[in-house]
Scaffold this motif. Structure first.
Motif, short mmCIF file in Angstrom:
data_model
loop_
_atom_site.label_atom_id
_atom_site.label_comp_id
_atom_site.label_asym_id
_atom_site.label_seq_id
_atom_site.Cartn_x
_atom_site.Cartn_y
_atom_site.Cartn_z
N LYS A 67 -18.53 21.71 23.12
CA LYS A 67 -19.16 20.89 24.17
C LYS A 67 -20.46 21.54 24.58
O LYS A 67 -20.51 22.73 24.88
CB LYS A 67 -18.22 20.77 25.38
N SER A 68 -21.52 20.73 24.60
CA SER A 68 -22.83 21.26 24.94
C SER A 68 -23.35 20.53 26.17
O SER A 68 -23.95 19.45 26.05
CB SER A 68 -23.80 21.06 23.76
N PRO A 69 -23.18 21.09 27.35
CA PRO A 69 -23.64 20.41 28.57
C PRO A 69 -25.16 20.37 28.69
O PRO A 69 -25.70 19.47 29.33
CB PRO A 69 -23.02 21.27 29.69
N ASP A 70 -25.82 21.34 28.08
CA ASP A 70 -27.28 21.36 28.04
C ASP A 70 -27.71 22.24 26.88
O ASP A 70 -26.87 22.86 26.22
CB ASP A 70 -27.88 21.87 29.36
N LYS A 71 -29.01 22.32 26.64
CA LYS A 71 -29.51 23.04 25.46
C LYS A 71 -29.15 24.52 25.47
O LYS A 71 -29.08 25.15 24.42
CB LYS A 71 -31.04 22.91 25.38
N ALA A 72 -28.95 25.07 26.64
CA ALA A 72 -28.72 26.51 26.75
C ALA A 72 -27.26 26.91 26.63
O ALA A 72 -26.95 28.09 26.59
CB ALA A 72 -29.28 27.02 28.08
N HIS A 73 -26.37 25.93 26.58
CA HIS A 73 -24.94 26.24 26.57
C HIS A 73 -24.22 25.49 25.46
O HIS A 73 -24.49 24.31 25.21
CB HIS A 73 -24.29 25.85 27.91
N LEU A 74 -23.30 26.20 24.81
CA LEU A 74 -22.41 25.57 23.82
C LEU A 74 -21.05 26.24 23.96
O LEU A 74 -20.88 27.40 23.60
CB LEU A 74 -22.93 25.72 22.39
N ASN A 75 -20.11 25.49 24.53
CA ASN A 75 -18.78 26.02 24.77
C ASN A 75 -17.83 25.55 23.68
O ASN A 75 -18.04 24.50 23.06
CB ASN A 75 -18.28 25.59 26.15
N LEU A 76 -16.80 26.34 23.47
CA LEU A 76 -15.81 26.01 22.44
C LEU A 76 -14.44 25.93 23.09
O LEU A 76 -13.97 26.92 23.66
CB LEU A 76 -15.80 27.07 21.33
N HIS A 77 -13.84 24.74 23.03
CA HIS A 77 -12.51 24.56 23.59
C HIS A 77 -11.51 24.43 22.46
O HIS A 77 -11.76 23.71 21.49
CB HIS A 77 -12.47 23.31 24.48
N ILE A 78 -10.41 25.15 22.59
CA ILE A 78 -9.39 25.13 21.54
C ILE A 78 -8.06 24.72 22.15
O ILE A 78 -7.56 25.36 23.09
CB ILE A 78 -9.23 26.51 20.86
#
Lengths: 113, 114
Positions: A67-78
């Motif tokens: 999930k990328s809420p904005d250009k500076a963040h990329l989270n990974l949910h498992i």
């Protein structure tokens, strides 16, 4: 003044649980990636996002959702973690015009018991 | 599809000795080649890359690599290693038409002894 940061650094959890790993970059890059490094040090790309849009989606189980809420963040949910998910997960970023230089975070060591 | 083979999983060497870490690749299309280094408990860092031009590429920390198209190799060399060079080294390749997907080798552990 970390360029690419990940939290947490270590994550120990039980099978079946759901967990998230967060990644942030302060380099102003437009592309971010998730890699998985297994116990034999083999490093493989999982996903890449460009300007919040999914670009690469390798053959990763759909239990993994970036999930990328904005250009500076990329989270990974498992979801529904399995023993085989135990690995070190690296986030990385790069910039248009210099995509061949990827900047990696320090990694998150996930252990599923 | 592309693949990378790093023939040596471990390379022990004494300080100030020269070292070569071997990398061979396979691809049906033209490629770009990279070496990354991973110090203990850290993420990967780009050492050098070959995109085009001179086949001898110089990188950071005194490392260099030579692209050999006929032998499909991209070996990494340093004439004199230091203790601080102890790390895991990864060779990587990507197709020249694909802007993002890097294919990594399995890594070579360089251990420098005093």
């Amino acid at each position: 003044d970390t360029a690419v940061s990940q939290t947490p650094k270590y994550l120990v959890t039980q099978m079946g649980n759901d967990k998230s790993i967060k990644c942030e970059q302060n380099l102003g890059h437009d592309t971010m990636y998730w890699y998985k490094q297994d116990s034999k040090k083999f490093l493989k790309i999982m996903f890449s996002y460009n300007n919040k849009e999914l670009i690469i989606n390798e053959t990763v189980p759909n239990r993994f959702s970036p999930k990328s809420p904005d250009k500076a963040h990329l989270n990974l949910h498992i979801n529904s973690l399995e023993l085989g998910d135990s690995a070190v997960y690296f986030c990385a970023s790069s910039q248009v015009g210099n995509r061949d230089t990827q900047y990696f975070g320090p990694g998150t060591r996930l252990t599923v018991l | 599809a592309q693949s990378v083979t790093q023939l040596d999983s471990q390379v022990p060497v004494f300080e100030e000795a020269p070292v070569e870490l071997r990398c061979n690749y396979s691809s049906s299309v033209s490629v770009y080649l990279f070496w990354y280094v991973q110090y203990p408990n850290q993420g990967l860092q780009l050492l050098l890359k070959y995109l085009s031009g001179s086949t001898l590429v110089k990188g950071i920390n005194g490392f260099e690599a030579e692209f050999n198209k006929s032998q499909t190799s991209f070996h990494l060399r340093k004439p004199s290693v230091h203790i601080s060079d102890t790390a895991e080294y990864f060779c990587a390749v990507r197709a020249s038409y694909n802007t993002d997907k890097l294919i990594f080798g399995t890594g070579t552990r360089l251990q420098v002894f005093p």
